[in-house]
Design a protein around this motif. Structure first.
Motif, PDB file in Angstrom:
ATOM      1  N   LEU A 299       0.813  -1.223   0.000  1.00  0.00           N
ATOM      2  CA  LEU A 299       0.000   0.000   0.000  1.00  0.00           C
ATOM      3  C   LEU A 299       0.843   1.267   0.000  1.00  0.00           C
ATOM      4  O   LEU A 299       0.375   2.315  -0.446  1.00  0.00           O
ATOM      5  CB  LEU A 299      -0.941  -0.011   1.215  1.00  0.00           C
ATOM      6  N   ALA A 300       2.072   1.166   0.478  1.00  0.00           N
ATOM      7  CA  ALA A 300       2.926   2.353   0.485  1.00  0.00           C
ATOM      8  C   ALA A 300       3.156   2.880  -0.921  1.00  0.00           C
ATOM      9  O   ALA A 300       3.450   4.072  -1.100  1.00  0.00           O
ATOM     10  CB  ALA A 300       4.269   2.022   1.142  1.00  0.00           C
ATOM     11  N   GLU A 301       2.994   2.027  -1.916  1.00  0.00           N
ATOM     12  CA  GLU A 301       3.163   2.450  -3.303  1.00  0.00           C
ATOM     13  C   GLU A 301       1.849   2.878  -3.934  1.00  0.00           C
ATOM     14  O   GLU A 301       1.833   3.332  -5.094  1.00  0.00           O
ATOM     15  CB  GLU A 301       3.780   1.300  -4.109  1.00  0.00           C
ATOM     16  N   GLN A 302       0.758   2.747  -3.187  1.00  0.00           N
ATOM     17  CA  GLN A 302      -0.560   3.107  -3.717  1.00  0.00           C
ATOM     18  C   GLN A 302      -1.024   4.408  -3.062  1.00  0.00           C
ATOM     19  O   GLN A 302      -1.776   4.421  -2.090  1.00  0.00           O
ATOM     20  CB  GLN A 302      -1.556   1.979  -3.451  1.00  0.00           C
ATOM     21  N   VAL A 303      -0.540   5.500  -3.604  1.00  0.00           N
ATOM     22  CA  VAL A 303      -0.815   6.821  -3.045  1.00  0.00           C
ATOM     23  C   VAL A 303      -1.938   7.491  -3.830  1.00  0.00           C
ATOM     24  O   VAL A 303      -1.982   7.415  -5.061  1.00  0.00           O
ATOM     25  CB  VAL A 303       0.455   7.699  -3.087  1.00  0.00           C
ATOM     26  N   SER A 304      -2.840   8.140  -3.142  1.00  0.00           N
ATOM     27  CA  SER A 304      -3.973   8.796  -3.778  1.00  0.00           C
ATOM     28  C   SER A 304      -3.512   9.906  -4.725  1.00  0.00           C
ATOM     29  O   SER A 304      -2.548  10.620  -4.443  1.00  0.00           O
ATOM     30  CB  SER A 304      -4.892   9.398  -2.704  1.00  0.00           C
ATOM     31  N   ASP A 305      -4.235  10.047  -5.858  1.00  0.00           N
ATOM     32  CA  ASP A 305      -3.938  11.138  -6.775  1.00  0.00           C
ATOM     33  C   ASP A 305      -4.846  12.352  -6.540  1.00  0.00           C
ATOM     34  O   ASP A 305      -4.809  13.327  -7.282  1.00  0.00           O
ATOM     35  CB  ASP A 305      -4.062  10.660  -8.232  1.00  0.00           C
ATOM     36  N   ASN A 306      -5.646  12.285  -5.479  1.00  0.00           N
ATOM     37  CA  ASN A 306      -6.491  13.429  -5.111  1.00  0.00           C
ATOM     38  C   ASN A 306      -5.594  14.552  -4.600  1.00  0.00           C
ATOM     39  O   ASN A 306      -4.848  14.360  -3.638  1.00  0.00           O
ATOM     40  CB  ASN A 306      -7.484  12.993  -4.024  1.00  0.00           C
ATOM     41  N   PRO A 307      -5.645  15.735  -5.213  1.00  0.00           N
ATOM     42  CA  PRO A 307      -4.740  16.810  -4.792  1.00  0.00           C
ATOM     43  C   PRO A 307      -4.915  17.237  -3.339  1.00  0.00           C
ATOM     44  O   PRO A 307      -3.953  17.666  -2.705  1.00  0.00           O
ATOM     45  CB  PRO A 307      -5.066  17.953  -5.757  1.00  0.00           C
ATOM     46  N   ILE A 308      -6.128  17.111  -2.809  1.00  0.00           N
ATOM     47  CA  ILE A 308      -6.349  17.477  -1.406  1.00  0.00           C
ATOM     48  C   ILE A 308      -5.634  16.478  -0.497  1.00  0.00           C
ATOM     49  O   ILE A 308      -4.973  16.871   0.475  1.00  0.00           O
ATOM     50  CB  ILE A 308      -7.853  17.541  -1.078  1.00  0.00           C
ATOM     51  N   ILE A 309      -5.750  15.200  -0.824  1.00  0.00           N
ATOM     52  CA  ILE A 309      -5.051  14.172  -0.041  1.00  0.00           C
ATOM     53  C   ILE A 309      -3.549  14.372  -0.139  1.00  0.00           C
ATOM     54  O   ILE A 309      -2.822  14.307   0.857  1.00  0.00           O
ATOM     55  CB  ILE A 309      -5.438  12.755  -0.528  1.00  0.00           C
ATOM     56  N   GLN A 310      -3.069  14.637  -1.342  1.00  0.00           N
ATOM     57  CA  GLN A 310      -1.638  14.826  -1.549  1.00  0.00           C
ATOM     58  C   GLN A 310      -1.104  16.041  -0.790  1.00  0.00           C
ATOM     59  O   GLN A 310       0.058  16.055  -0.383  1.00  0.00           O
ATOM     60  CB  GLN A 310      -1.336  14.977  -3.043  1.00  0.00           C
ATOM     61  N   SER A 311      -1.942  17.041  -0.603  1.00  0.00           N
ATOM     62  CA  SER A 311      -1.504  18.255   0.091  1.00  0.00           C
ATOM     63  C   SER A 311      -1.262  18.018   1.579  1.00  0.00           C
ATOM     64  O   SER A 311      -0.526  18.774   2.219  1.00  0.00           O
ATOM     65  CB  SER A 311      -2.551  19.362  -0.079  1.00  0.00           C
ATOM     66  N   GLY A 312      -1.904  16.995   2.146  1.00  0.00           N
ATOM     67  CA  GLY A 312      -1.783  16.747   3.581  1.00  0.00           C
ATOM     68  C   GLY A 312      -2.540  17.749   4.418  1.00  0.00           C
ATOM     69  O   GLY A 312      -2.299  17.867   5.622  1.00  0.00           O
ATOM     70  N   LEU A 313      -3.495  18.474   3.809  1.00  0.00           N
ATOM     71  CA  LEU A 313      -4.241  19.515   4.507  1.00  0.00           C
ATOM     72  C   LEU A 313      -5.708  19.121   4.644  1.00  0.00           C
ATOM     73  O   LEU A 313      -6.227  18.334   3.836  1.00  0.00           O
ATOM     74  CB  LEU A 313      -4.167  20.838   3.738  1.00  0.00           C
ATOM     75  N   PRO A 314      -6.410  19.693   5.623  1.00  0.00           N
ATOM     76  CA  PRO A 314      -7.860  19.505   5.678  1.00  0.00           C
ATOM     77  C   PRO A 314      -8.507  20.170   4.460  1.00  0.00           C
ATOM     78  O   PRO A 314      -7.967  21.133   3.901  1.00  0.00           O
ATOM     79  CB  PRO A 314      -8.271  20.192   6.981  1.00  0.00           C
ATOM     80  N   LYS A 315      -9.658  19.653   4.051  1.00  0.00           N
ATOM     81  CA  LYS A 315     -10.312  20.119   2.827  1.00  0.00           C
ATOM     82  C   LYS A 315     -10.588  21.622   2.857  1.00  0.00           C
ATOM     83  O   LYS A 315     -10.370  22.323   1.865  1.00  0.00           O
ATOM     84  CB  LYS A 315     -11.613  19.334   2.610  1.00  0.00           C
ATOM     85  N   TRP A 316     -11.060  22.142   3.999  1.00  0.00           N
ATOM     86  CA  TRP A 316     -11.426  23.567   4.055  1.00  0.00           C
ATOM     87  C   TRP A 316     -10.224  24.463   3.795  1.00  0.00           C
ATOM     88  O   TRP A 316     -10.341  25.489   3.102  1.00  0.00           O
ATOM     89  CB  TRP A 316     -12.062  23.905   5.411  1.00  0.00           C
ATOM     90  N   LEU A 317      -9.076  24.086   4.332  1.00  0.00           N
ATOM     91  CA  LEU A 317      -7.887  24.911   4.171  1.00  0.00           C
ATOM     92  C   LEU A 317      -7.348  24.813   2.747  1.00  0.00           C
ATOM     93  O   LEU A 317      -6.946  25.825   2.148  1.00  0.00           O
ATOM     94  CB  LEU A 317      -6.818  24.504   5.181  1.00  0.00           C
ATOM     95  N   TYR A 318      -7.335  23.615   2.192  1.00  0.00           N
ATOM     96  CA  TYR A 318      -6.886  23.453   0.807  1.00  0.00           C
ATOM     97  C   TYR A 318      -7.717  24.334  -0.129  1.00  0.00           C
ATOM     98  O   TYR A 318      -7.162  25.025  -1.006  1.00  0.00           O
ATOM     99  CB  TYR A 318      -6.994  21.993   0.381  1.00  0.00           C
ATOM    100  N   LYS A 319      -9.033  24.320   0.046  1.00  0.00           N
ATOM    101  CA  LYS A 319      -9.898  25.096  -0.850  1.00  0.00           C
ATOM    102  C   LYS A 319      -9.648  26.598  -0.710  1.00  0.00           C
ATOM    103  O   LYS A 319      -9.638  27.330  -1.709  1.00  0.00           O
ATOM    104  CB  LYS A 319     -11.368  24.762  -0.571  1.00  0.00           C
TER     105      LYS A 319
END
Length: 434
Positions: A132-152
């Motif tokens: 699973l360490a090689e299966q990283v999400s391509d969602n930019p919010i997930i990749q940012s490591g930030l909560p959704k509200w702050l990313y937006k």
């Protein structure tokens, strides 16, 4: 906030993570308790692992939901944080997979999860088996490591700079020092570091700064006890030059603790009539007093609510005011990764109201012809240029003193983004009372 009775490095790390994410405690508070019972080396590892979990939490939680069928509850909830730590070690750290699994399972028992050791072992083994360490999400919010509200909010405010902004927020911050001009020159301090075999770099924009290239305990650096330097990020080191206090003037540093900016003002300008350092927290002022004493500097410390001017102001106007306003601290997330999870979207509106109240009330304590520098360690425009733009429009006796070319009432001040010239995220605006 009670640690497990048995001392265990990974159990204590999971405890810190739990305190921040589930109990809303600051990492500084939780780390101080947990690190106190470990060696310097282990304490450093503990901090590195906890901060890593905070930086990568959205991805770690995806993996957790994939491998843990039912969320753990009650006293067992902390075991989820043990698992998150295990994932982080395997995916993002130098810890071997075998050591990460075995030691993390043992930590679960220390935290009261003896009956769930088999489950946790299976989850961590499945993580390895399924790669699973090689299966990283391509969602930019997930990749940012930030909560959704702050990313937006960041995406809306900085569409062009978003990629570099997020990269800056997720890079560990360097340690900046400011050499105390009253006690030592920068060249002399550089020589002392070189003699101690401590690697450093300099900054063209900061004539009294040194950037450490290696993690070194601050109290072991040359001249610590003698007050030769302070720890202060390069962005914060811009406050005193922008204020530009002059001999004979009365200065207010508002929301001053732990005192880095007050000290810098005092170091730059001998012969001030008075510097009042105001803060609402007595414990922070105690720490500030200790810092000033080490640096052999003096200020008048006042514990009071900055917004309630009538409760502390003696009626004598100030020549210059530095307002380091309470803020979301989104500009220093790289330095304090837990902020992203402690801060909530609803907090921003509350902070906006408080910032504007303090700014408006302090304005009447500034003399005509006086200067006020407004500062935050935020990257959110609603706390920064929007506040100053509104203030200029609502106060006919306020005039913008540009810090950089191109400032207007609609676009006032200087916004520094995390990582810019190795600095934290910071905002400054300078106002003249006409």
């Amino acid at each position: 906030m009670k640690l497990p009775a048995k001392v265990d490095l990974r159990a204590d790390t999971a405890w810190v993570i739990f305190q921040v994410l589930e109990q809303g405690k600051s990492s500084r508070e939780a780390l101080a308790i947990a690190q106190a019972r470990h060696s310097k080396k282990d304490a450093a590892w503990l901090q590195e692992m906890a901060m890593g979990v905070f930086r990568h939490l959205p991805q770690l939680q995806i993996w957790l939901r994939e491998l843990l069928e039912q969320p753990l509850k009650g006293s067992k909830k902390i075991l989820e944080h043990v698992i998150l730590l295990g994932f982080y070690q395997q995916a993002f750290s130098r810890v071997s997979d075998h050591a990460a699994v075995a030691a993390t399972v043992n930590a679960a028992e220390v935290l009261g999860g003896k009956g769930l050791k088999g489950l946790i072992n299976a989850i961590l083994r499945n993580f390895q088996r399924q790669q699973l360490a090689e299966q990283v999400s391509d969602n930019p919010i997930i990749q940012s490591g930030l909560p959704k509200w702050l990313y937006k909010r960041l995406a809306n405010a900085y569409p062009q700079e978003l990629e570099s902004l997020l990269s800056g927020m997720n890079q560990p911050a360097p340690i900046w020092l400011r050499v105390n001009q009253q006690q030592c020159t920068q060249p002399d301090y550089c020589n002392a570091l070189a003699e101690a075999d401590i690697r450093f770099a300099l900054s063209e924009a900061h004539p009294h700064a040194v950037i450490l290239l290696d993690r070194t305990p601050i109290t072991t650096l040359p001249g610590f006890a003698e007050g030769w330097f302070s720890v202060q990020d390069g962005a914060a080191q811009l406050a005193a030059p922008l204020l530009d206090a002059q001999p004979g003037e009365r200065i207010l540093d508002c929301c001053a603790a732990p005192g880095g900016k007050s000290a810098h003002i005092l170091e730059r300008t001998s012969g001030l009539a008075e510097l009042i350092a105001l803060d609402s927290e007595a414990s922070r002022l105690t720490r500030m007093s200790e810092n000033l004493q080490r640096l052999q500097l003096h200020a008048n410390l006042v514990c009071a609510d900055a917004a309630e001017v009538d409760g502390w102001w003696d009626g004598k106007p100030f020549d210059r005011i530095l307002l380091d306003a309470p803020c979301s601290a989104t500009g220093v997330i790289r330095r304090h990764p837990d902020i992203r999870w402690l801060r909530k979207s609803a907090d921003i509106e509350v902070l906006q109201a408080l910032q504007y109240k303090i700014l408006s009330n302090l304005w009447r304590t500034l003399k005509s012809g006086g200067t006020l520098v407004y500062a935050t360690c935020s990257v959110l425009p609603v706390e920064n240029k929007a506040q100053i733009s509104r203030f200029l429009q609502e106060h006919s006796d306020a005039q913008l003193l540009p810090i950089q070319p191109g400032e207007t009432i609609e676009q006032p001040g200087r916004q520094i983004l995390p990582g810019e010239q190795q600095m934290d995220g910071f905002y400054y605006a300078r106002l003249l009372k006409s």
